[in-house]
Design a protein around this motif. Sequence first.
Motif, short mmCIF file in Angstrom:
data_model
loop_
_atom_site.label_atom_id
_atom_site.label_comp_id
_atom_site.label_asym_id
_atom_site.label_seq_id
_atom_site.Cartn_x
_atom_site.Cartn_y
_atom_site.Cartn_z
N HIS A 24 0.93 -1.17 -0.03
CA HIS A 24 0.11 -0.17 -0.09
C HIS A 24 0.86 1.30 -0.22
CE1 HIS A 24 -3.51 2.61 1.36
NE2 HIS A 24 -2.51 3.04 2.00
N THR A 25 1.73 1.34 0.85
CA THR A 25 2.79 2.57 1.19
C THR A 25 3.54 2.74 -0.12
OG1 THR A 25 2.63 2.49 3.40
CG2 THR A 25 4.45 3.64 2.42
N ALA A 26 4.02 1.52 -0.79
CA ALA A 26 4.96 1.46 -1.90
C ALA A 26 4.21 2.08 -3.02
CB ALA A 26 5.57 -0.03 -2.09
N LEU A 27 3.02 1.57 -3.21
CA LEU A 27 1.92 2.01 -4.42
C LEU A 27 1.63 3.62 -3.96
CD1 LEU A 27 0.08 -0.97 -5.01
CD2 LEU A 27 1.87 0.03 -6.46
N GLU A 28 1.59 4.03 -2.93
CA GLU A 28 1.19 5.59 -2.67
C GLU A 28 2.29 6.27 -3.35
OE1 GLU A 28 -1.67 5.75 1.16
OE2 GLU A 28 0.58 5.62 1.67
N ALA A 29 3.56 5.67 -3.21
CA ALA A 29 4.84 6.36 -3.63
C ALA A 29 4.83 6.62 -5.15
CB ALA A 29 6.32 5.95 -3.05
N VAL A 30 4.37 5.53 -5.73
CA VAL A 30 4.21 5.10 -7.20
C VAL A 30 3.36 6.38 -7.59
CG1 VAL A 30 3.75 4.02 -9.23
CG2 VAL A 30 5.22 2.99 -7.28
N PHE A 31 2.29 6.45 -7.34
CA PHE A 31 1.18 7.57 -7.49
C PHE A 31 1.67 8.82 -7.37
CE2 PHE A 31 -1.38 3.85 -7.73
CZ PHE A 31 -2.43 4.18 -8.79
N LYS A 32 2.29 9.11 -6.03
CA LYS A 32 2.71 10.42 -5.77
C LYS A 32 3.87 11.00 -6.82
CE LYS A 32 4.23 13.36 -2.16
NZ LYS A 32 4.53 13.71 -0.80
N ALA A 33 4.81 9.91 -7.26
CA ALA A 33 5.76 10.10 -8.22
C ALA A 33 5.13 10.35 -9.61
CB ALA A 33 6.76 8.96 -8.14
N LEU A 34 4.19 9.94 -9.96
CA LEU A 34 3.65 10.16 -11.31
C LEU A 34 2.75 11.29 -11.27
CD1 LEU A 34 2.27 9.41 -14.05
CD2 LEU A 34 0.46 8.27 -12.88
N ALA A 35 2.19 11.87 -10.01
CA ALA A 35 1.75 13.24 -9.92
C ALA A 35 2.85 14.24 -9.98
CB ALA A 35 0.86 13.21 -8.63
N LEU A 36 3.75 14.01 -9.45
CA LEU A 36 4.84 15.13 -9.46
C LEU A 36 5.47 15.12 -10.92
CD1 LEU A 36 6.60 14.38 -6.01
CD2 LEU A 36 5.27 16.32 -6.62
N ALA A 37 5.71 14.23 -11.34
CA ALA A 37 6.36 13.98 -12.85
C ALA A 37 5.45 14.77 -13.94
CB ALA A 37 6.35 12.70 -13.21
N LEU A 38 3.95 14.55 -13.52
CA LEU A 38 2.89 15.24 -14.59
C LEU A 38 2.89 16.75 -14.30
CD1 LEU A 38 -0.01 12.55 -14.37
CD2 LEU A 38 1.52 13.07 -16.42
N ASP A 39 2.87 17.02 -13.08
CA ASP A 39 3.04 18.52 -12.79
C ASP A 39 4.18 19.15 -13.31
OD1 ASP A 39 1.95 20.68 -11.05
OD2 ASP A 39 3.96 20.57 -9.90
N GLN A 40 5.37 18.57 -13.04
CA GLN A 40 6.96 19.15 -13.62
C GLN A 40 6.48 19.11 -15.37
OE1 GLN A 40 10.12 16.49 -13.15
NE2 GLN A 40 11.55 18.56 -13.50
N ALA A 41 6.08 18.22 -15.94
CA ALA A 41 5.83 18.25 -17.24
C ALA A 41 4.92 19.17 -17.78
CB ALA A 41 5.48 16.55 -17.88
N THR A 42 4.01 19.52 -16.99
CA THR A 42 3.04 20.68 -17.57
C THR A 42 3.39 22.04 -17.11
OG1 THR A 42 1.53 20.23 -15.74
CG2 THR A 42 1.08 18.90 -17.71
N GLN A 43 4.46 22.16 -16.62
CA GLN A 43 4.95 23.59 -16.38
C GLN A 43 5.74 24.36 -17.36
OE1 GLN A 43 3.75 25.05 -13.26
NE2 GLN A 43 2.49 23.14 -13.03
N VAL A 44 5.45 25.46 -17.58
CA VAL A 44 6.26 26.37 -18.30
C VAL A 44 7.47 26.57 -17.56
CG1 VAL A 44 6.30 28.59 -19.46
CG2 VAL A 44 4.29 27.17 -19.56
N ASP A 45 8.60 26.26 -18.05
CA ASP A 45 9.97 26.45 -17.53
C ASP A 45 10.62 27.92 -18.05
OD1 ASP A 45 12.46 26.36 -16.58
OD2 ASP A 45 12.69 24.07 -16.85
#
Length: 60
Positions: A24-45
Amino acid sequence: MESFAHNCGATLHLTLKGGGSDLHTALEAVFKALALALDQATQVDARRGGKVPSTKGIID
Ligand SMILES: [Mn+2]
């Protein structure tokens, strides 16, 4: 995760290393990592001249 990838037309490469006995905790980390990656990928740099971080130069 598979449904998400199919519905947004993305290819996801996920590797779960370790995680111990608490899946459960390991998969939470996976989903959080994906969310952070998507946030980073959609930001104007600003360092990229105001462009999105995409090889196509756009996000559809
Ligand atoms: Mn939890």
